[in-house]
Design a protein around this motif. Sequence first.
Motif, PDB file in Angstrom:
ATOM      1  N   GLN A  22     -84.537 -65.912  49.592  1.00 40.67           N
ATOM      2  CA  GLN A  22     -85.262 -64.784  50.163  1.00 40.67           C
ATOM      3  C   GLN A  22     -84.419 -63.516  50.121  1.00 40.67           C
ATOM      4  O   GLN A  22     -84.917 -62.424  49.830  1.00 40.67           O
ATOM      5  CB  GLN A  22     -85.657 -65.095  51.601  1.00 40.67           C
ATOM      6  CG  GLN A  22     -86.489 -63.991  52.260  1.00 40.67           C
ATOM      7  CD  GLN A  22     -87.885 -63.910  51.691  1.00 40.67           C
ATOM      8  OE1 GLN A  22     -88.551 -64.919  51.524  1.00 40.67           O
ATOM      9  NE2 GLN A  22     -88.327 -62.701  51.365  1.00 40.67           N
ATOM     10  N   GLY A  25     -84.297 -62.394  46.506  1.00 42.34           N
ATOM     11  CA  GLY A  25     -85.634 -61.965  46.130  1.00 42.34           C
ATOM     12  C   GLY A  25     -85.995 -60.622  46.734  1.00 42.34           C
ATOM     13  O   GLY A  25     -86.600 -59.769  46.075  1.00 42.34           O
ATOM     14  N   THR A  26     -85.601 -60.401  47.990  1.00 43.26           N
ATOM     15  CA  THR A  26     -85.887 -59.135  48.661  1.00 43.26           C
ATOM     16  C   THR A  26     -85.082 -57.990  48.058  1.00 43.26           C
ATOM     17  O   THR A  26     -85.521 -56.834  48.083  1.00 43.26           O
ATOM     18  CB  THR A  26     -85.589 -59.259  50.165  1.00 43.26           C
ATOM     19  OG1 THR A  26     -86.354 -60.348  50.708  1.00 43.26           O
ATOM     20  CG2 THR A  26     -85.958 -57.988  50.919  1.00 43.26           C
ATOM     21  N   ALA A  28     -84.766 -57.274  45.088  1.00 41.48           N
ATOM     22  CA  ALA A  28     -85.567 -56.673  44.019  1.00 41.48           C
ATOM     23  C   ALA A  28     -86.457 -55.557  44.545  1.00 41.48           C
ATOM     24  O   ALA A  28     -86.728 -54.577  43.839  1.00 41.48           O
ATOM     25  CB  ALA A  28     -86.413 -57.739  43.337  1.00 41.48           C
ATOM     26  N   ASP A  29     -86.912 -55.683  45.787  1.00 44.25           N
ATOM     27  CA  ASP A  29     -87.757 -54.649  46.381  1.00 44.25           C
ATOM     28  C   ASP A  29     -86.988 -53.362  46.638  1.00 44.25           C
ATOM     29  O   ASP A  29     -87.591 -52.327  46.927  1.00 44.25           O
ATOM     30  CB  ASP A  29     -88.360 -55.150  47.698  1.00 44.25           C
ATOM     31  CG  ASP A  29     -89.239 -56.374  47.504  1.00 44.25           C
ATOM     32  OD1 ASP A  29     -89.776 -56.547  46.398  1.00 44.25           O
ATOM     33  OD2 ASP A  29     -89.375 -57.154  48.470  1.00 44.25           O
ATOM     34  N   HIS A  30     -85.669 -53.436  46.553  1.00 45.37           N
ATOM     35  CA  HIS A  30     -84.821 -52.268  46.807  1.00 45.37           C
ATOM     36  C   HIS A  30     -84.027 -51.868  45.573  1.00 45.37           C
ATOM     37  O   HIS A  30     -82.968 -51.259  45.673  1.00 45.37           O
ATOM     38  CB  HIS A  30     -83.889 -52.561  47.981  1.00 45.37           C
ATOM     39  CG  HIS A  30     -84.612 -52.851  49.259  1.00 45.37           C
ATOM     40  ND1 HIS A  30     -85.050 -51.863  50.116  1.00 45.37           N
ATOM     41  CD2 HIS A  30     -85.017 -54.027  49.807  1.00 45.37           C
ATOM     42  CE1 HIS A  30     -85.671 -52.420  51.148  1.00 45.37           C
ATOM     43  NE2 HIS A  30     -85.667 -53.716  50.988  1.00 45.37           N
ATOM     44  N   PRO A  33     -83.051 -56.136  41.085  1.00 48.26           N
ATOM     45  CA  PRO A  33     -83.734 -57.408  40.804  1.00 48.26           C
ATOM     46  C   PRO A  33     -82.777 -58.501  40.351  1.00 48.26           C
ATOM     47  O   PRO A  33     -81.832 -58.253  39.597  1.00 48.26           O
ATOM     48  CB  PRO A  33     -84.707 -57.035  39.684  1.00 48.26           C
ATOM     49  CG  PRO A  33     -84.069 -55.857  39.009  1.00 48.26           C
ATOM     50  CD  PRO A  33     -83.374 -55.091  40.100  1.00 48.26           C
ATOM     51  N   ARG A 182     -80.412 -52.945  54.346  1.00 45.33           N
ATOM     52  CA  ARG A 182     -81.857 -52.772  54.122  1.00 45.33           C
ATOM     53  C   ARG A 182     -82.542 -54.117  53.940  1.00 45.33           C
ATOM     54  O   ARG A 182     -83.645 -54.335  54.449  1.00 45.33           O
ATOM     55  CB  ARG A 182     -82.087 -51.867  52.906  1.00 45.33           C
ATOM     56  CG  ARG A 182     -81.681 -50.420  53.111  1.00 45.33           C
ATOM     57  CD  ARG A 182     -82.279 -49.515  52.048  1.00 45.33           C
ATOM     58  NE  ARG A 182     -81.759 -49.822  50.728  1.00 45.33           N
ATOM     59  CZ  ARG A 182     -80.673 -49.310  50.184  1.00 45.33           C
ATOM     60  NH1 ARG A 182     -79.936 -48.443  50.890  1.00 45.33           N
ATOM     61  NH2 ARG A 182     -80.284 -49.616  48.964  1.00 45.33           N
ATOM     62  N   VAL A 183     -81.891 -55.016  53.208  1.00 47.40           N
ATOM     63  CA  VAL A 183     -82.484 -56.345  53.005  1.00 47.40           C
ATOM     64  C   VAL A 183     -82.558 -57.098  54.328  1.00 47.40           C
ATOM     65  O   VAL A 183     -83.574 -57.725  54.654  1.00 47.40           O
ATOM     66  CB  VAL A 183     -81.675 -57.142  51.966  1.00 47.40           C
ATOM     67  CG1 VAL A 183     -82.118 -58.604  51.928  1.00 47.40           C
ATOM     68  CG2 VAL A 183     -81.827 -56.501  50.587  1.00 47.40           C
ATOM     69  N   ALA A 186     -85.402 -55.723  56.293  1.00 49.34           N
ATOM     70  CA  ALA A 186     -86.690 -56.158  55.755  1.00 49.34           C
ATOM     71  C   ALA A 186     -86.997 -57.603  56.134  1.00 49.34           C
ATOM     72  O   ALA A 186     -88.156 -57.973  56.330  1.00 49.34           O
ATOM     73  CB  ALA A 186     -86.697 -56.009  54.236  1.00 49.34           C
TER      74      ALA A 186
END
Length: 302
Positions: A22, A25-26, A28-30, A33, A182-183, A186
Amino acid sequence: MRSVVFVLLPGVHLLDLAGPAQVFGTAADHGHPYRLRYVGERATVPSAQGLPLTAETAWPALDPADLVLVPGWRSPTARGGPRLGEAWEARLRAHHAAGGTVASVCSGAQALGRAGLLDGRRFTTHHELQDELAARHPRATLVRDVLFVTDDRVVTSAGIASGIDLALHLLAARHGPALAARVARAMVVYARRNGHEPQASAMLRHRSHLDDTVHRVQDLIDARFAEPLPLATLATAAGVSERTLTRVFTRATGGLTPLRYQQRLRLERAEHLIGQGAMVETAARTVGFDDARMLRRLRARR
């Protein structure tokens, strides 16, 4: 794209696997990737919680920037659990020898030990397995009752949820603590826990609160801590008065003003640069100080 390769053994704990997966994977949202891959000696790997997992059975081609991580599995003792075949243990050694990082969660340290990657290094594991693994690997140094230990690109963590801490630590080391913060946010991991290192990042250490205004200001400081950031600029960005910002920021961070928080980030980054061989004057200017005098004062005060 960098890869994270999870090596799955029978009885794997789902949270040992899912927590780090997780985190990466998260990322990548920031903007960072990762390709997540799941490999095993069998195509179907039973988990400790009863959910069967599908794995690739061919070892992938790896780059030194890639991470190989062995999640733990259910086993009352180190002796009675599953183990990798010699060919796969050799692949763990080869990846590390090529400059790659190898990590484990919980009882996954057993696989690293059998591959010879713990010898001459510090390591940790779940508290119920510590004594047994220490006895089985006398050339390794057990660090008791910590969340994770890093030694020469071999990273071991305690048990279950500590895999999240390990993965956040690796993100911080690779991309900077701002991304890890940040991760963590999130993932609603506000109480980001530190590992064994006392200099764990202030970006993460002072995020264990739920004040969104302060989080927004911290996001700004995290991204621009080497720049001048007047209190008025921060207050405008947060949409509050300077007095209100100082009050809520101090309350949320356990006594730090925005300026003190920024100084801690600068100090920790400078310490890292000095540890990598930079001169004090160079490190000071890199993190935003006009010269080394303030940096020396902060180092002495700490």
